[in-house]
Structures are given as structure tokens and as C-alpha cells.
Design a protein around this motif. Structure first.
Motif: not given
Length: 485
Positions: A150, A156, A358
């Protein structure tokens, strides 16, 4: 997701990399993963040694008996410069030499791995930090990888790494892998679906390891994963090896290109393919364009699933909501193909918050079987409203969770026949879907019960307003009198 103390520990380790000069997020993840891998190799070895001792059998260890200092539990206690010398010059070459035949996924993608930690002091801090991470729980391990990924700014945008572990586990439990399955994820990322599938088989089909043929299949030909990022391939290969799968087929491949020649090769597809917009026709396999003439990856991956599955093979694939109701010729073509020529079994709509923080995209899970001859009589719809976590960016655990209900109901579809359109799940007849242009959006078929709300007569409401106005005027007069005193 990881939270609290573990998250803080990971953030501190990340900060050590950052302040030490390794600032590229992908490089941080690679180096972090190598050290995690070295630690977990030793932990797995300790478990196997203890089991052998308990059973009174001889065990030939992974680590050379004359080089005990290659083990995490040994070198972690050494002075910084000595530890650095051992890790750089002996431990790292050792892990690169595992599965040295060059045929395994691990050996393929560890060959160009580079140890980049620059100083003994930095390595000492990292080893100390990682040593305090509790990685025994497999879900925690998967969540840790997800949290690390992440931190990549671009991760994302393509959806490749963002499948939460509990969603993966639910999808695996819905399709129920069997010991004879040949499983593939054509956009595997860190191999989350493959890891979950092997865990399911260990939990529900442990007897497969008593059969030499099935055991051989499990370790060598059952699991297949493809990706276009060598870092992900390395992480995925290490992930599978640590989960006890010796030699999965993990390869660098653009699954949508002519490079992918697989036809009717697999019996189970588990995937959350990237939805990165449009591709050039020239970069897409002509076989896929024959099924659906489009540049959209989400539609092309569904066409790919149909091509690579054997007859009778199943698929559980996450798609963006637009696939369900898109009005373009290509969207309708894919939905029609699934319904008319194969057996579409279920559409599970998920709330948009499932992929936060995300991405906020609404998605659904399509479950279907490749038949080539049709077989869709009715489709089961489920409107998931909660997945056990808040649907905001924080994704905190909550009590509301539809996942157990989804699994129970999907495993007992005969009991769903009398469900009403006002319920959370229900069947829709294929003729109705045809008449609606093959629209698979649950809102097209769901009925909402409205409760009648009765209001007072306008004269009565007006009287109440006048009373309120009199009260306000009286209060204002009181204030005036108080100011005059």
C-alpha cells in the motif's frame, strides 16, 4: 488489515530503510521481504526439527549442519559488523542458491536479487525490528505484505495488490478447490489467491498428502500464477515456498498478450485482475479479441478465463461494477457469452468501501462454470452490505459481516428458491436477464419495500408553526425586557 502495535512496528522498520538511504518503495519492499524470508526459513526449520524430534524420526535440515550461523536465530545476536559480513556474503548467497536446479519459480526470480542494505548499523536495526514481528499467523503475513504494498504510490491505481485477505478467503471457500484442480491466477500480484487455495486444501483435504500422485501434483503442477512485475514474482515465489508449495509455476507473462498461449489448461481461475483502463489492440491476443472486441482489461480478462479453462472449469473473478451494466457492445457481448454459452452461477455485489483506503470502486464477484453449451437457467444474486470492517478509509473491525451468510447460502442454493426480491439474496430467471439486455446489476432486479409515512393535515401543521412562532416572539420580548433593566 494490520493495525495498532504491528502497524507501528512496520512503520518504524520502513523509517529505518528510508533514513538509511533506501527510499524507492519497491526496493524497500524487496529488502524487507528478503529479511522476512530469511527469518521465516529459520522458523519453519525449527518447527520441522521439533516435529521430527517429537516423532523420533531423522530429519535432514535445510541449513548445512556445519554452518549454523546462517540461521536467523544465530546471527541475530552477533555484533553488527560480523552480522553484516555473514548476511551479505553467506546468508544471502545461500537463500539465492535454494532450489538450485533453476527450474523452480523461486530460483528463477531470486537469480537477479541484490542485497542493497548499505551499512552494518542499518542491518542491525532492521534485524532487531523484524525479529519482534510476530509472523506465525498466515493472515497476518498476508496482511503485512498488503500493507507494505500500500506504500507504493501506484499500487492503488491498478487494483493488482488490493484484494483484502478475507475477500480472497471467501472466494476460495465459495469455489472449494479440490486435490485434482489445476489453479491459476493470471494477474497474481503477491500470490494471495494461490496461498489461500493451498491453505483451504490443507484444512479440508489433508489426506491428499497421503497419496503420492496428489502430493506431487500439489507441489509441482497445481498452482500457476503470472504477473508482469518481477518484484511481485519474487515475493509470490517466496510466499508460496514459505507456505510449503515447493515448485509452483510462477512466470513473467502478460496474460492478455499473444505470449500467453494457454488454451483449456486449468480447472479453476481465482483472480482480481487489474482494471487499468484501455490497451492497444496490437498488444492483445487475437484469440481474445474474437470473443470480445474491446480494449478494456476487465472484459478481456473474462474472455481470457473462458479460453484458459477446461470444460467444466470454474471461475471466481472480481470485476468493477461497470461490467455488470455497461451498455457498450463489448460489455453486452461478454455478459451474453457467459449466460448463453456457459453457466453463470452467481453475482455477488460488494460495497465500494471494500477496497478502501486504496480505491473506492464498486465491485462484484462473478462465479461461473465453462460449459461451451450453456446451462444458465437462473442466476443467484447477493447484495453484500458489510464485510466485517467499516467501509471508510480506517476499515476498523465491526460486528456486521455478510460473508458467513454468503458462504452458507451459496452452499445451500436449493433453499434460496423462495426468497423474495426484497431479500438480500435471490434468484433471477435467465429469461428476465435476457429481456433486460443481459444486465447483471442487482439493482435492476431488487425490489425495495417502502413504508407509508403519514403526516398531519396541513391545517394542523400550520397551527403548530403558529404556536412555535408565538413562543419565539415571547422569548424575544423576554430578552428585550432583560436588556432594558
Amino acid at each position: 488489515m494490520i493495525t495498532g502495535e504491528l502497524k507501528n512496528k512496520v512503520d518504524k522498520i520502513w523509517e529505518i530503510f528510508w533514513t538509511g538511504g533506501i527510499t524507492n518503495p519497491l526496493e524497500v519492499i524487496e529488502q524487507f521481504t528478503y529479511l522476512l524470508f530469511i527469518k521465516q526459513l529459520d522458523e519453519v526449520e525449527i518447527i520441522k526439527e521439533n516435529e521430527a524430534q517429537f516423532l523420533g524420526i531423522e530429519y535432514t535440515g535445510l541449513f548445512p549442519s556445519d554452518l549454523p550461523y546462517l540461521r536467523w536465530s544465530k546471527f541475530k545476536n552477533l555484533e553488527a559488523s560480523e552480522m553484516y559480513n555473514i548476511v551479505q556474503n553467506e546468508v544471502f548467497p545461500f537463500i539465492k542458491s535454494l532450489h538450485q536446479d533453476g527450474k523452480s519459480a523461486y530460483s528463477k526470480y531470486m537469480g537477479d536479487a541484490i542485497f542493497k542494505i548499505p551499512t552494518p548499523q542499518m542491518l542491525s536495526k532492521l534485524v532487531d525490528g523484524i525479529d519482534h514481528l510476530d509472523m506465525q499467523d498466515q493472515d497476518t503475513k498476508g496482511d503485512l505484505y498488503e500493507y507494505l504494498l500500500s506504500k507504493i504510490a501506484t499500487a492503488g491505481t491498478n487494483g493488482q495488490f488490493r484484494t483484502p485477505r478475507h475477500i480472497i478467503k471467501m472466494m476460495v471457500e465459495l469455489v472449494k478447490p479440490t486435490p485434482s484442480d489445476i489453479i491459476v491466477d493470471p494477474a497474481m500480484g503477491t500470490a494471495g489467491f494461490l496461498v489461500a487455495a493451498q491453505e483451504y486444501l490443507r484444512d479440508y483435504h489433508a489426506d491428499l498428502f497421503l497419496n503420492a500422485g496428489l502430493r506431487e501434483h500439489f507441489n509441482n503442477t497445481m498452482f500457476n500464477g503470472f504477473d508482469m512485475d518481477r518484484t511481485m514474482l519474487r515475493i509470490g515465489a517466496m510466499n508460496m515456498l514459505l507456505h510449503g508449495v515447493d515448485n509452483p509455476t510462477i512466470e513473467y507473462r502478460d496474460s492478455l498478450s499473444e505470449q500467453n498461449t494457454d488454451i483449456e489448461k486449468y480447472t479453476l481461475v481465482l483472480a482480481n485482475p487489474p482494471f487499468k483502463g484501455s490497451l492497444d489492440y496490437e498488444s492483445v491476443s487475437s484469440d481474445l479479441l474474437k470473443v470480445v472486441k474491446t480494449k478494456k482489461t476487465e472484459l478481456l480478462f473474462l474472455a481470457l478465463n473462458l479460453r484458459i479453462l477446461k470444460k467444466g472449469g470454474r471461475s471466481a473473478t472480481i470485476v468493477p461494477d461497470g461490467v455488470l451494466f455497461g451498455s457498450s457492445k463489448a460489455h453486452k457481448q461478454v455478459r451474453q457469452e457467459l449466460i448463453e454459452h456457459h453457466k453463470l452461477e452467481a453475482v455477488i455485489s460488494m460495497p465500494s468501501g471494500v477496497f478502501k483506503p486504496y480505491a473506492g470502486v464498486s465491485t462484484a464477484i462473478l462465479i461461473f462454470t465453462k460449459t461451451g453449451t450453456g446451462g444458465t437457467n437462473k442466476v443467484w444474486f447477493y447484495d453484500m452490505k458489510a464485510d466485517g470492517y467499516s467501509l471508510d478509509d480506517k476499515r476498523q473491525p465491526i460486528t456486521e459481516n455478510d460473508i458467513p451468510d454468503i458462504i452458507t447460502r451459496f452452499n445451500n442454493l436449493d433453499e434460496e428458491k423462495d426468497r423474495k426480491r426484497t431479500d438480500q439474496s435471490f434468484f433471477v430467471d435467465v429469461d428476465e436477464i435476457r429481456n433486460n439486455g443481459y444486465d447483471l446489476s442487482i439493482n435492476k432486479y431488487k425490489e425495495i419495500e417502502y413504508e407509508e409515512v403519514k403526516y398531519d393535515h396541513p391545517v394542523k401543521i400550520l397551527a403548530k408553526l403558529m404556536d412555535l412562532e408565538q413562543e419565539i416572539i415571547a422569548s424575544i420580548k423576554q430578552l428585550e425586557e432583560m436588556l432594558d433593566e
